[in-house]
Enzyme design. Structure first.
Site, PDB file in Angstrom:
ATOM      1  N   ARG A 149     -79.355  31.875   1.938  1.00 54.68           N
ATOM      2  CA  ARG A 149     -78.617  31.869   0.671  1.00 54.68           C
ATOM      3  C   ARG A 149     -77.790  33.143   0.549  1.00 54.68           C
ATOM      4  NH1 ARG A 149     -80.877  34.195  -3.421  1.00 54.68           N
ATOM      5  NH2 ARG A 149     -82.958  33.366  -3.020  1.00 54.68           N
TER       6      ARG A 149
ATOM      7  N   TYR B  23     -56.127  22.513 -15.064  1.00 54.97           N
ATOM      8  CA  TYR B  23     -57.008  21.496 -14.501  1.00 54.97           C
ATOM      9  C   TYR B  23     -58.114  21.147 -15.502  1.00 54.97           C
ATOM     10  CZ  TYR B  23     -60.875  19.616 -11.755  1.00 54.97           C
ATOM     11  OH  TYR B  23     -61.931  18.848 -11.311  1.00 54.97           O
TER      12      TYR B  23
ATOM     13  N   ASP C  94     -55.705  30.717  -9.878  1.00 58.12           N
ATOM     14  CA  ASP C  94     -56.097  29.510  -9.158  1.00 58.12           C
ATOM     15  C   ASP C  94     -54.916  29.136  -8.259  1.00 58.12           C
ATOM     16  OD1 ASP C  94     -56.627  26.941  -8.264  1.00 58.12           O
ATOM     17  OD2 ASP C  94     -57.531  26.285 -10.144  1.00 58.12           O
TER      18      ASP C  94
ATOM     19  N   LYS D   5     -59.442  21.241  -1.171  1.00 58.02           N
ATOM     20  CA  LYS D   5     -58.106  20.668  -1.135  1.00 58.02           C
ATOM     21  C   LYS D   5     -57.374  21.061   0.151  1.00 58.02           C
ATOM     22  CE  LYS D   5     -59.183  19.261  -5.335  1.00 58.02           C
ATOM     23  NZ  LYS D   5     -60.321  20.081  -5.769  1.00 58.02           N
TER      24      LYS D   5
END
Length: 379
Positions: free
Chosen positions: A46, A98, A170, A195
């Site tokens: 982790r 978004y 972003d 994306k």
């Protein structure tokens, strides 16, 4: 190194134990230690994983960032930025945003005492008018989703820094190939790696990059403490996808330009949103801070009704009706009913997002086939 070379080589070395040119998938949850606290730099997966480390270094290099962190999704990356704030802090965000980010801000973090104000940032003066001593962060999306609004990162950053605030951008719609916000003065760059960076519609992931060691330390603490980290298999897939990012983005841009112009000249189309048009608002800003105009396009037909939009959406054959964007295959979506459904209708309408708007993510197929599909769907 130039971009194409960095995409293939930055942060990546052959495996020292075997010479493997591809970064191995270190599919492990823990690491054997020689003694308590005596190890080879890895304790628990982790916290660190060699495959993830290579990817973080690679994307950071593409964004000209000194530091990079990968997360389980774009939303977990966004959440990490907001988690650095405290109750009473204020955030100014883009009006055209978004839907998932809007939902996270308003339905989760407002309950913890963080205030969010949404403004049309195409005019930086509107930010100057409302920024105050409680403003700690300006959250920028450019190009915006789904109206492709362009925001001047350099001017917004200057305003923020004058008032002691940070700027996060972003950069998902542009990708590092087309835009590097840190070069324009931003403090933080965020990606939905899902994306364009991954590019093959097979991974969910997020990324944060910065040149500020204090910001990166905060991100690293939250990344480890909250645990929203990607697995090594996903990191391997993204590393593989990045090797063709520059080639894919070139084709996305080429196809996008052809299709934007086709739609603009179509008798059944009323309006096309694409930052490459000279009369697109802030087109000059796009030319200044981007290396191309991308493959994202939104449009409305002359019959401006949701029924017409739904009828058109049902007819596509090559463009797949699906959420997401940035993959090699072309996608079509209905923002008000899909990606932005969590935004109340009255707020969507004020921002210009009507129920009839259709959004295209133009892929890398032969553009003639894509034009033929658009033609039969619209007509």
């Amino acid at each position: 190194m130039k971009f194409a070379t960095k995409a293939l080589h930055a942060g990546i070395e052959p495996d020292p134990s075997t010479g493997a040119i591809m970064t191995p998938i270190f599919q492990t949850s823990t690491y054997v230690q020689d003694g308590p606290g005596i190890h080879k730099g890895y304790e628990y997966a982790r916290t660190h994983n060699p495959t993830r480390d290579a990817l973080e270094n690679n994307i950071a290099a593409l964004e000209n960032a000194k530091f990079g962190r990968c997360f389980a999704s774009g939303m977990s990356a966004t959440e990490t930025v907001i988690k650095t704030l405290r109750p009473g802090d204020e955030v100014i965000s883009t009006g055209d945003l978004y839907g998932g980010s809007f939902r996270l801000f308003t339905q989760i973090f407002e309950a913890f005492g963080i205030k969010f104000t949404f403004v049309d940032m195409r005019d930086p003066q509107k930010v100057e008018e409302i920024i105050n001593e409680e403003t700690k962060l300006i959250w920028v999306e450019t190009p915006t989703n789904p109206l492709l609004n362009i925001i001047d990162i350099e001017k917004i950053s200057a305003i923020a820094h004058k008032h002691g605030a940070k700027v996060a951008v972003d950069n998902t719609f542009a990708s590092p190939y087309l835009q590097n916000p840190l070069n324009q003065g931003a403090d933080i760059v965020m990606h939905s790696v899902t994306k364009y960076i991954a590019g093959h519609s097979d991974v969910i992931m997020g990324f944060l990059g910065t040149n500020d060691p204090e910001i990166d330390n905060a991100f690293g603490f939250i990344q480890n403490s909250s645990g929203a980290v990607p697995g090594p298999q996903d990191c391997f897939l993204v590393l593989r996808g990045i090797k063709t990012l520059h080639l894919r983005m070139q084709r996305h841009c080429e196809n996008g330009e052809v299709i934007a112009n086709y739609l603009r000249n179509h008798p059944n189309v009323e309006k096309v949103y694409w930052p490459g048009f000279e009369d697109h608002p802030n087109h000059d800003i796009a030319k200044k801070q981007m290396n191309g105009f991308g493959g994202m396009i939104s449009f409305m037909q002359k019959e401006d009704t949701i029924e017409q939009a739904e009828s058109t959406l049902s007819k596509f054959k090559l463009f797949s009706l699906a959420e997401s964007l940035g993959g090699v295959e072309s996608l079509v979506g209905h923002p008000s009913g899909m990606t932005h459904a969590s935004i109340p209708k009255e707020k969507r309408i004020v921002g210009g997002l009507t129920d009839s708007l259709i959004r295209l993510s133009v892929g890398i197929e032969d553009v003639d086939d894509l034009i033929a599909d658009l033609k039969q769907a619209i007509e």
